[in-house]
Design a protein around this motif. Sequence first.
Motif, PDB file in Angstrom:
ATOM      1  N   LEU A  18       0.830  -1.208   0.000  1.00 37.98           N
ATOM      2  CA  LEU A  18       0.000   0.000   0.000  1.00 37.98           C
ATOM      3  C   LEU A  18       0.859   1.251   0.000  1.00 37.98           C
ATOM      4  CD1 LEU A  18      -2.862  -0.985   2.455  1.00 37.98           C
ATOM      5  CD2 LEU A  18      -3.054  -0.582  -0.001  1.00 37.98           C
ATOM      6  N   GLN A  19       1.927   1.247   0.780  1.00 40.90           N
ATOM      7  CA  GLN A  19       2.832   2.394   0.813  1.00 40.90           C
ATOM      8  C   GLN A  19       3.482   2.612  -0.552  1.00 40.90           C
ATOM      9  OE1 GLN A  19       5.321   1.216   4.111  1.00 40.90           O
ATOM     10  NE2 GLN A  19       4.194   2.506   5.558  1.00 40.90           N
ATOM     11  N   GLU A  20       3.880   1.533  -1.208  1.00 39.49           N
ATOM     12  CA  GLU A  20       4.478   1.646  -2.537  1.00 39.49           C
ATOM     13  C   GLU A  20       3.474   2.206  -3.537  1.00 39.49           C
ATOM     14  OE1 GLU A  20       6.048  -2.195  -3.607  1.00 39.49           O
ATOM     15  OE2 GLU A  20       7.525  -2.156  -1.984  1.00 39.49           O
ATOM     16  N   GLN A  21       2.226   1.742  -3.462  1.00 41.92           N
ATOM     17  CA  GLN A  21       1.190   2.262  -4.355  1.00 41.92           C
ATOM     18  C   GLN A  21       0.935   3.740  -4.096  1.00 41.92           C
ATOM     19  OE1 GLN A  21      -2.094  -0.378  -3.561  1.00 41.92           O
ATOM     20  NE2 GLN A  21      -1.551  -1.756  -5.240  1.00 41.92           N
ATOM     21  N   GLN A  22       0.900   4.129  -2.830  1.00 34.70           N
ATOM     22  CA  GLN A  22       0.678   5.534  -2.491  1.00 34.70           C
ATOM     23  C   GLN A  22       1.823   6.399  -3.012  1.00 34.70           C
ATOM     24  OE1 GLN A  22       0.209   5.090   1.745  1.00 34.70           O
ATOM     25  NE2 GLN A  22      -2.033   5.179   1.612  1.00 34.70           N
ATOM     26  N   MET A  23       3.049   5.902  -2.895  1.00 33.93           N
ATOM     27  CA  MET A  23       4.198   6.652  -3.383  1.00 33.93           C
ATOM     28  C   MET A  23       4.143   6.777  -4.902  1.00 33.93           C
ATOM     29  SD  MET A  23       6.750   8.454  -2.686  1.00 33.93           S
ATOM     30  CE  MET A  23       7.253   8.150  -1.037  1.00 33.93           C
ATOM     31  N   GLU A  24       3.774   5.707  -5.584  1.00 35.62           N
ATOM     32  CA  GLU A  24       3.636   5.763  -7.038  1.00 35.62           C
ATOM     33  C   GLU A  24       2.581   6.777  -7.449  1.00 35.62           C
ATOM     34  OE1 GLU A  24       2.934   1.836  -8.593  1.00 35.62           O
ATOM     35  OE2 GLU A  24       4.817   1.073  -7.772  1.00 35.62           O
ATOM     36  N   GLU A  25       1.454   6.792  -6.741  1.00 30.43           N
ATOM     37  CA  GLU A  25       0.393   7.753  -7.032  1.00 30.43           C
ATOM     38  C   GLU A  25       0.859   9.183  -6.790  1.00 30.43           C
ATOM     39  OE1 GLU A  25      -2.691   7.576  -8.443  1.00 30.43           O
ATOM     40  OE2 GLU A  25      -2.049   5.541  -8.935  1.00 30.43           O
ATOM     41  N   LEU A  26       1.594   9.392  -5.704  1.00 31.34           N
ATOM     42  CA  LEU A  26       2.120  10.716  -5.393  1.00 31.34           C
ATOM     43  C   LEU A  26       3.052  11.187  -6.504  1.00 31.34           C
ATOM     44  CD1 LEU A  26       2.644  13.141  -3.514  1.00 31.34           C
ATOM     45  CD2 LEU A  26       4.421  11.755  -2.423  1.00 31.34           C
ATOM     46  N   VAL A  27       3.960  10.333  -6.919  1.00 30.92           N
ATOM     47  CA  VAL A  27       4.909  10.696  -7.973  1.00 30.92           C
ATOM     48  C   VAL A  27       4.168  10.945  -9.287  1.00 30.92           C
ATOM     49  CG1 VAL A  27       6.837   9.846  -9.377  1.00 30.92           C
ATOM     50  CG2 VAL A  27       6.877   9.569  -6.902  1.00 30.92           C
ATOM     51  N   ARG A  28       3.198  10.117  -9.591  1.00 30.08           N
ATOM     52  CA  ARG A  28       2.425  10.292 -10.828  1.00 30.08           C
ATOM     53  C   ARG A  28       1.658  11.611 -10.810  1.00 30.08           C
ATOM     54  NH1 ARG A  28      -0.422   5.869 -10.680  1.00 30.08           N
ATOM     55  NH2 ARG A  28       1.197   4.662 -11.673  1.00 30.08           N
ATOM     56  N   ALA A  29       0.987  11.908  -9.706  1.00 29.54           N
ATOM     57  CA  ALA A  29       0.217  13.150  -9.600  1.00 29.54           C
ATOM     58  C   ALA A  29       1.140  14.356  -9.663  1.00 29.54           C
ATOM     59  CB  ALA A  29      -0.580  13.165  -8.294  1.00 29.54           C
ATOM     60  N   MET A  30       2.251  14.277  -8.946  1.00 34.21           N
ATOM     61  CA  MET A  30       3.206  15.381  -8.924  1.00 34.21           C
ATOM     62  C   MET A  30       3.773  15.610 -10.326  1.00 34.21           C
ATOM     63  SD  MET A  30       6.510  15.849  -6.410  1.00 34.21           S
ATOM     64  CE  MET A  30       7.009  14.165  -6.640  1.00 34.21           C
TER      65      MET A  30
END
Length: 78
Positions: A18-30
Amino acid sequence: MASEPSQDEVFLRVRRQLQEQQMEELVRAMTDKCFEKCVKKPGKSLSTSEQQCIAKSMDRYMEVMALVFNTVARKAQS
């Protein structure tokens, strides 16, 4: 024969995913937001000003996300 993972091990593995997915989403959104803001005419390479804009935008985005995270964490503790 491998033993079954404990409930704690499964929980940690799911939490890590879940943390990895959240980080991927953060990087994608950013990346999407900063690219949209800074690159008006996409080409083969980024100009120096586009690179600087993206770097500053990503820095601000990370600062805001940290502020939001800290605020939510503080409210959750109180």
